[in-house]
Design a protein around this motif. Structure first.
Motif, short mmCIF file in Angstrom:
data_model
loop_
_atom_site.label_atom_id
_atom_site.label_comp_id
_atom_site.label_asym_id
_atom_site.label_seq_id
_atom_site.Cartn_x
_atom_site.Cartn_y
_atom_site.Cartn_z
N ARG A 207 -11.43 -69.70 41.50
CA ARG A 207 -11.60 -69.85 39.95
C ARG A 207 -12.03 -71.55 39.37
NH1 ARG A 207 -12.73 -65.68 41.21
NH2 ARG A 207 -11.90 -63.52 40.38
N LEU A 208 -12.86 -71.49 38.44
CA LEU A 208 -12.92 -72.94 37.90
C LEU A 208 -11.87 -73.23 36.86
CD1 LEU A 208 -16.83 -72.91 37.40
CD2 LEU A 208 -15.70 -74.13 39.15
N ILE A 209 -11.41 -74.48 36.87
CA ILE A 209 -10.22 -74.46 35.94
C ILE A 209 -10.91 -75.41 34.70
CG2 ILE A 209 -8.03 -75.88 35.64
CD1 ILE A 209 -7.53 -75.47 38.63
N VAL A 210 -10.91 -74.88 33.43
CA VAL A 210 -11.31 -75.56 32.35
C VAL A 210 -10.02 -75.74 31.44
CG1 VAL A 210 -12.66 -75.27 29.99
CG2 VAL A 210 -13.45 -74.05 32.30
N GLN A 211 -9.81 -77.14 30.90
CA GLN A 211 -8.73 -77.42 30.35
C GLN A 211 -9.09 -78.16 28.99
OE1 GLN A 211 -6.78 -80.10 33.21
NE2 GLN A 211 -5.59 -78.61 34.12
N LYS A 220 -10.39 -65.00 24.98
CA LYS A 220 -10.15 -63.70 25.78
C LYS A 220 -10.97 -63.77 27.08
CE LYS A 220 -9.26 -61.56 21.61
NZ LYS A 220 -9.75 -60.26 20.67
N LYS A 221 -10.61 -63.03 27.93
CA LYS A 221 -11.10 -62.52 29.09
C LYS A 221 -12.23 -61.86 28.79
CE LYS A 221 -10.38 -59.81 33.41
NZ LYS A 221 -9.53 -58.88 34.20
N GLY A 222 -13.21 -62.29 29.67
CA GLY A 222 -14.68 -61.79 29.49
C GLY A 222 -15.77 -62.59 28.85
N MET A 223 -15.14 -63.58 28.01
CA MET A 223 -16.20 -64.51 27.40
C MET A 223 -16.96 -65.33 28.31
SD MET A 223 -13.73 -65.92 24.14
CE MET A 223 -13.29 -64.60 22.46
N GLY A 241 -20.16 -69.22 34.13
CA GLY A 241 -19.44 -67.73 34.47
C GLY A 241 -18.75 -67.26 33.46
N LYS A 242 -17.73 -66.42 33.73
CA LYS A 242 -16.94 -65.72 32.56
C LYS A 242 -15.18 -65.96 32.79
CE LYS A 242 -19.85 -61.66 31.85
NZ LYS A 242 -19.93 -60.16 31.93
N ILE A 243 -14.58 -66.02 31.67
CA ILE A 243 -12.94 -66.24 31.56
C ILE A 243 -12.57 -65.20 32.21
CG2 ILE A 243 -11.25 -66.67 30.03
CD1 ILE A 243 -12.69 -68.23 28.26
N GLU A 244 -11.76 -65.44 33.12
CA GLU A 244 -10.83 -64.39 33.79
C GLU A 244 -9.47 -64.31 33.31
OE1 GLU A 244 -10.83 -61.61 37.06
OE2 GLU A 244 -12.24 -62.81 36.21
N GLN A 255 -5.08 -75.24 25.90
CA GLN A 255 -5.05 -73.92 26.74
C GLN A 255 -5.75 -74.18 28.14
OE1 GLN A 255 -5.46 -70.13 24.40
NE2 GLN A 255 -6.55 -71.47 23.07
N THR A 256 -5.58 -73.58 28.92
CA THR A 256 -6.09 -73.86 30.14
C THR A 256 -6.82 -72.13 30.59
OG1 THR A 256 -4.93 -75.55 31.12
CG2 THR A 256 -6.06 -74.18 32.77
N ALA A 257 -8.13 -72.36 30.91
CA ALA A 257 -8.90 -71.12 31.36
C ALA A 257 -9.29 -71.15 32.68
CB ALA A 257 -10.03 -70.79 30.19
N TYR A 258 -9.29 -69.95 33.21
CA TYR A 258 -9.84 -69.82 34.68
C TYR A 258 -11.08 -68.98 34.47
CZ TYR A 258 -5.14 -71.69 35.96
OH TYR A 258 -4.09 -72.60 35.76
N ILE A 259 -12.13 -69.66 35.08
CA ILE A 259 -13.42 -68.98 34.92
C ILE A 259 -13.94 -68.32 36.41
CG2 ILE A 259 -15.77 -69.49 34.35
CD1 ILE A 259 -13.73 -70.02 32.12
N LYS A 260 -14.24 -67.33 36.17
CA LYS A 260 -14.88 -66.83 37.46
C LYS A 260 -16.31 -67.08 37.64
CE LYS A 260 -15.93 -62.34 39.76
NZ LYS A 260 -15.75 -60.77 39.88
N PRO A 261 -17.01 -67.96 38.60
CA PRO A 261 -18.09 -68.30 38.64
C PRO A 261 -19.28 -67.18 38.81
CG PRO A 261 -16.68 -69.73 40.11
CD PRO A 261 -15.96 -68.47 39.84
#
Length: 288
Positions: A207-211, A220-223, A241-244, A255-261
């Motif tokens: 997963r990509l890390i977005v900070q 939310k998940k899926g954005m 990608g989308k937020i996981e 916040q930190t988001a994990y992105i599914k590429p």
């Protein structure tokens, strides 16, 4: 006496022939056989059975060996044809996959009509740095510049890290190097976007890390996540990608988001290099 009758051997031979002919004629008559004749006939039949059966077995064995040899040859030919078929099928599947990929890239190219783009193929990839970079067959001569975005039909995969005359090195988003920072936009319902920064890649979860996402924003998940265009490096709106998963940082300030590429970083053959905002603005200035 004449000389003819003095030759006893000749007389015995002629007598034997006469007796043999008489016996043959006698045996051919339609009559009941005497016991000596029956004995001779049965003995001959028994001997025939004893010698005929092994002869038939030997003949069948030889025939079976020939059949096995013929079957072996046929199986060998069939195996070679199956191997050829397997090779052809693999080649056909690869060409079909490549054809579908190129069709998708052409379709994607139409969506990028406002930006100059370059089609390129991957020509090398270091196994020891598989997650970090790859080399494409376009360079300075074809108009490629450093920091141009690189995408596939599915989404963004990285940026041009260095440029040679006819080749370029692409730094992938999947690299764990924190210097590969990319401004992104998280699309919320309506016209409101939230911005963050890709600052790494979680190898374990892929997963990509977005900070640096503000803590008050309701992520939310899926954005969906795209390039923001804020740094004037990449075009705005390139799909990533989308937020996981989303979690607050240790201080609760961001916040930190994990992105599914969206793109597959491991199976890449054809890419599109997209001209950035600054390069496009530079060309417009030169035209004026």
């Amino acid at each position: 006496m004449p000389h003819f009758f003095t030759n006893k051997k000749l007389i015995i031979l002629l007598g034997g022939i006469i007796i043999l002919v008489a016996l043959i004629g006698f045996s051919l008559r339609d009559r009941n056989l005497s016991w000596p004749e029956q004995f001779v006939k049965d003995t001959a039949g028994f001997a025939q059975i004893i010698f005929a059966k092994p002869a038939h077995l030997a003949s069948d064995f030889v025939e079976n060996v020939r059949d096995l040899q013929q079957t072996y040859k046929e199986n060998k030919v069939l195996k070679e044809r199956l191997d050829e078929y397997a090779q052809i099928k693999v080649k056909a599947d690869r060409l079909e996959k490549e054809n579908e990929e190129l069709k998708a890239i052409i379709k994607k190219d139409k969506d990028l009509a406002t930006f100059k783009s370059y089609h390129a193929s991957v020509i090398a990839r270091n196994p020891d740095r598989w997650d970090e970079s790859l080399i494409i067959d376009k360079g300075e001569v074809q108009g490629i510049q450093k920091n141009m975005a690189v995408i596939t039909a599915e989404g963004m995969i990285g940026k041009v890290k260095s440029v040679g005359k006819i080749t370029s090195t692409v730094q992938l988003l999947s690299t764990v190097d924190r210097t590969n920072r990319i401004h992104v936009a998280i699309q919320l319902p309506g016209d409101h976007d939230v911005y963050g920064l890709i600052e790494g890649f979680d190898v374990k979860t892929q997963r990509l890390i977005v900070q640096q996402i503000p803590s008050e924003e309701k992520i939310k998940k899926g954005m969906e996540v795209t390039t923001s265009g804020l740094a004037n490096v990449f075009p705005k709106g390139l799909y990533i990608g989308k937020i996981e998963k989303v979690e607050p940082d240790q201080y609760g300030l961001t916040q930190t988001a994990y992105i599914k590429p969206a793109a597959n970083f491991y199976n890449i053959e054809n890419v599109i290099v997209v001209e950035g905002e600054m390069a496009a603005m530079g060309e417009k200035v030169e035209e004026k």
